[in-house]
Structure formats: structure tokens, C-alpha cells
Write a protein that holds these residues in place. Sequence first.
Motif, PDB file in Angstrom:
ATOM      1  N   ASP A 192       0.818  -1.221   0.000  1.00  0.00           N
ATOM      2  CA  ASP A 192       0.000   0.000   0.000  1.00  0.00           C
ATOM      3  C   ASP A 192       0.850   1.269   0.000  1.00  0.00           C
ATOM      4  O   ASP A 192       0.338   2.355  -0.262  1.00  0.00           O
ATOM      5  CB  ASP A 192      -0.884   0.053   1.254  1.00  0.00           C
ATOM      6  N   ARG A 194       3.425   4.045  -1.074  1.00  0.00           N
ATOM      7  CA  ARG A 194       4.043   4.608  -2.290  1.00  0.00           C
ATOM      8  C   ARG A 194       5.274   5.411  -1.898  1.00  0.00           C
ATOM      9  O   ARG A 194       5.262   6.126  -0.888  1.00  0.00           O
ATOM     10  CB  ARG A 194       3.059   5.531  -3.013  1.00  0.00           C
ATOM     11  N   HIS A 196       8.954   6.407  -0.499  1.00  0.00           N
ATOM     12  CA  HIS A 196       9.630   6.062   0.756  1.00  0.00           C
ATOM     13  C   HIS A 196      10.614   4.911   0.674  1.00  0.00           C
ATOM     14  O   HIS A 196      10.590   4.005   1.531  1.00  0.00           O
ATOM     15  CB  HIS A 196       8.605   5.726   1.846  1.00  0.00           C
ATOM     16  N   PRO A 218       6.937  15.324   8.521  1.00  0.00           N
ATOM     17  CA  PRO A 218       5.722  16.139   8.600  1.00  0.00           C
ATOM     18  C   PRO A 218       4.470  15.272   8.636  1.00  0.00           C
ATOM     19  O   PRO A 218       4.525  14.101   8.277  1.00  0.00           O
ATOM     20  CB  PRO A 218       5.762  16.972   7.314  1.00  0.00           C
ATOM     21  N   THR A 221       2.483  12.076   5.893  1.00  0.00           N
ATOM     22  CA  THR A 221       3.416  11.525   4.911  1.00  0.00           C
ATOM     23  C   THR A 221       3.491  10.007   4.953  1.00  0.00           C
ATOM     24  O   THR A 221       4.217   9.412   4.167  1.00  0.00           O
ATOM     25  CB  THR A 221       4.826  12.092   5.135  1.00  0.00           C
ATOM     26  N   GLY A 222       2.793   9.394   5.908  1.00  0.00           N
ATOM     27  CA  GLY A 222       2.750   7.932   5.913  1.00  0.00           C
ATOM     28  C   GLY A 222       3.520   7.274   7.039  1.00  0.00           C
ATOM     29  O   GLY A 222       3.777   6.074   7.003  1.00  0.00           O
ATOM     30  N   THR A 224       2.590   6.743  10.269  1.00  0.00           N
ATOM     31  CA  THR A 224       1.738   5.780  10.968  1.00  0.00           C
ATOM     32  C   THR A 224       1.476   4.576  10.070  1.00  0.00           C
ATOM     33  O   THR A 224       1.519   3.417  10.519  1.00  0.00           O
ATOM     34  CB  THR A 224       0.416   6.457  11.374  1.00  0.00           C
ATOM     35  N   MET A 225       1.241   4.880   8.817  1.00  0.00           N
ATOM     36  CA  MET A 225       0.971   3.820   7.848  1.00  0.00           C
ATOM     37  C   MET A 225       2.141   2.827   7.766  1.00  0.00           C
ATOM     38  O   MET A 225       1.946   1.607   7.791  1.00  0.00           O
ATOM     39  CB  MET A 225       0.767   4.509   6.500  1.00  0.00           C
TER      40      MET A 225
END
Length: 489
Positions: A192, A194, A196, A218, A221-222, A224-225
Motif C-alpha cells: 500500500d 508509495r 519512501h 511532517p 506523509t505515511g 503511521t501507515m
Amino acid sequence: MLARVATFAIDGVEPLLVTVEVDIRPGLPAFTVVGLGDAAVREARERVRAAVLNSGFAFPQQRITANLAPASLRKIGPGFDAAIALAVLAASGQMPAGFVAGVAVFGELSLSGELRPLPGALAVAEGARAHGIPRLIVPRARGPEAALVDGLEVAAVESLRAVVDAATGRRLPEPPDPAAPDPFGGGPDLADVRGHPLALLGLEVAAAGRHNLLLEGPPGTGKTMLARRLGSILPPLSRAEAIAVTRIHSIAGIGTGGLISQRPFRAPHHTISAAGLVGGGSHPRPGEATLAHHGVLFLDELAEFSRPALEALRQPLEDGYVTIVRGQRVTVFPTDVMLVAATNPCPCGYAGARERRCECGEADRMRYRRRLSGPLLDRIDLMVDVQRPAESDLASPPRTSSAEVRGRVTEARERAQARGGCGLRLTSGARAAIRTAYEAGALSPRGRARVRSVAETIADLEGHAAIEEADLLLALGLRRRSGTEAVPA
Ligand SMILES: Nc1ncnc2c1ncn2[C@@H]1O[C@H](COP(=O)(O)OP(=O)(O)O)[C@@H](O)[C@H]1O
Ligand SMILES: [Mg+2]
């Protein structure tokens, strides 16, 4: 007459043998329970009396004393009911006292004589085996959990009548099937994510070497994801680990009833107290770090956690266990976890970001940084800057999948394990690189050791026979925080 029945108290996550002794002698009818019990233990008298009568037995009209030994151990909760009732029946000659020698029994009684389930049956079963008690009687619903322990005959029953039948061996229920492994939940997948590339690498290295990881950047930006996907790339629990985790979760009353086979992932809210995080209370209960044992502890918004909570976590992270002292008693909880944390770099979140200027004053920024850098940061080996991915990254197909990364992680762990604790050698290039970094003052001795250990994990992922210069430089790169130079850890 005197009778003894074995049962167990749970101290932290350890089962401790408790012997219930019941003495019955002529005198005015009385029923006393001694042996440092709490209110629930004192109330056992009423439950036991009613349960005995409602199960069709006689309740002796004599002086009954029940002693829960050892008297020095605090007994908490209703788990001693069944053992007290069985000892009363044996001491009053309503069942042969000889039979209760080889059994332990664990469960709460209802007034009608029903045997009620309680948390912690797996720990009790391990205690019974450790003490060489051949047969354990537990409430029906806890049978599968207790049956996970080999070399023990488990009788899972529903009533005091059935407890007596099982204790005498007159009628033994079918042995319960051991709890089945919980179905693999899967969870969210790395596919999932994108962009990084560096953060994905950081996750992979963290998983392979069991390093602690901080994701900084910031909002939106993902971070936690990414962190929530760490569990999906860790190898499954071994059987021994699965039993240890299942036992902890059972004691905490959050068990599923099955054998937990996925590594725990705990993400406590940042308002949690120190006791909530590492365990505590007058009768110490496991904290989040123990519920995450053999798995992942995720602290999202790390800078918002209270200082005492983070301080409390420091030693357990280092040692793999936490010791809680309450008066005379010492309780030890296991806390072998991987820590993953996420944070904004400053109050507004945009320090070091490309797309937007940070609006925080220098003082605010420093205060935030101090909050982060204090208690925990020197326990974190990997710090990855998670910036906004480019538009082209968002539109591109996934870089990888959890299954693919998990495969590499498993191989790297196997390589490390095959070496049996011997470290990898540094090539001369790697040695020069670490010397340069150290002499530039970017590393403390501790930081130096950590960089080496991360570089070794990278070498294992790459299948290198020694730590190469590139492995070392990458390890140094994975310790950098946004808006700062290398971290003086
Ligand atoms: N790199 C990314 N790839 C795919 N989706 C993303 C990415 N970054 C953010 N998102 C989307 O934005 C949402 C918020 O991201 P989140 O992880 O909560 O950000 P953060 O924790 O950094 O504030 C995610 O749930 C996801 O839907
Ligand atoms: Mg977040």
C-alpha cells in the motif's frame, strides 16, 4: 479431618503453587478462610457453601478452617473457590481424600455449583506440569488453552460435581483439543505504501535485526501507515514464543481462546501512564510493553508521551523485562519488544520539510527536540526521515510487498542465527568509515556499537560474509534525523 488440594495463584505472569488445606473438627459451625486473601477470597466462603449444597453434597455443620498456603503470598480473586470446595468435600469424607493428591484445580464457583472460567489457565497448566502434578481440572471453556501444555492430563468440566468425578477419576471427560492457532490475520501490507524507499529499507533492517526504529517527518506523509505494517514483515512466532504470548494475553484477559501465532502489535495512546506502559498497580498487572512481548510496541506521536512514561520504558527496552516493586513483593514482567516510534520533528510538523516553512519559534523547536532526545532516543538504532513522496511516486506501482520483505528478513535472521552469536568481521573499508565517523564526533561509543550492529544486519540482508563499507555507510545514513546532522547518541 484434614485434606489438601493444589491450585495456583498468578504472580505477574508466573504461576505459584498454592496449597489449600482444610481442617474440619467438632465445634460450633464456623467457616474461616485464612492465608492473606483479598475480599474475593474471603467471599469464597459464601460461594463454596452454596455451591456445595446446590451440588447435592452436605456442608459440614462443624468448625471448618481453610488455609491458603504459603501464607506470605497475597491471594487475589476467586480462582481458589474450586480447590477450597474440593478440600472441604475431602475433609468431610464425601470423597476419598487420597484422590486429591495428584490433582490441581482452578476455577471460580457460582452459587449453583457451576465452574466458571477465569483468565490465566495456560499459566496454571504450566505450573501444574512444573510441579509434577499429573492432572489439572479447569473450567470447560479453558480446556483448549490448558491442553497446549504437554505432559499433563487436562479435565475441562462445567460443575463442582464434575470436578469431584474428575478428581476421583470416576468419570473423566474427553480430553480437550489443544487450542488451534489463530487464523493468520494478515493485516495491512507494505504494497500500500508509495515512495519512501529509505523508510521501507529502515523497516526491513529493523525487522531483520530487531532494531528499534523512529520515523520522523511532517504530518500525513505515511509514518503511521509504515509503522503499522512492521508486523507484516516479521517472521511468525515460534511455538515457545506463541505459548508465552498466549499465556500473557490470557492472564491479561485479552486472550482469543486460540494459540496466538501472530506477533503482538500494541499501539498505546500517548496519554498512557508509566504504569499502563510497563505494568503496575497494587496487584501488579502487565503493561503494554508486556502485552507486546515478542512483538512490536508502537508509540505514535512519541513527543506527546509523558516524560515519566518514556523514562519508565528505558530499562525494560534494554533488559527485556521490567521489575515492579510493591512493598515486599517483586514482580517481573517480560518486555522483549521491538520499539517503533513516529513523530513530527517540531510542534507544527514542518521543520526540515521541503514543501513548507516551519512556523515554530526556535525555542519551541528546541523544547520539542529535547523532549524527544531525552529518555528514549539513545535506545533507538534507526531514525528515518519520512518526507512527502513525489507525485510520480504516488502514481507509480508498489515497490514491494510484505511477503517479499518478510522472506528477506527471515533469511537474514537465519544467517545471523547460524553464526551463533559471533559478530561479522569489518572489511578495512568499513573499519575506516566507522573510524572517520567516530573521530568526527558524530558518534558516542554507544552509538558506534549500534552503528556496527545495524551494519551487520544490513550485511546479513545482503548475504555479505563481512561488513562492507557500503553496509556501514548505509547504517550511518539510517541514523540521521531531519533538520539535524547525525545524532549524538
Ligand atoms: N507514502 C504513502 N503511500 C500511500 N499512501 C499514503 C502515503 N503517505 C500517506 N498516505 C495516505 O495518507 C494517510 C495518512 O498517513 P499517515 O500514515 O497517517 O501519516 P502520518 O502518520 O505521517 O501523519 C494514510 O492512511 C494513507 O492513506
Ligand atoms: Mg501519524
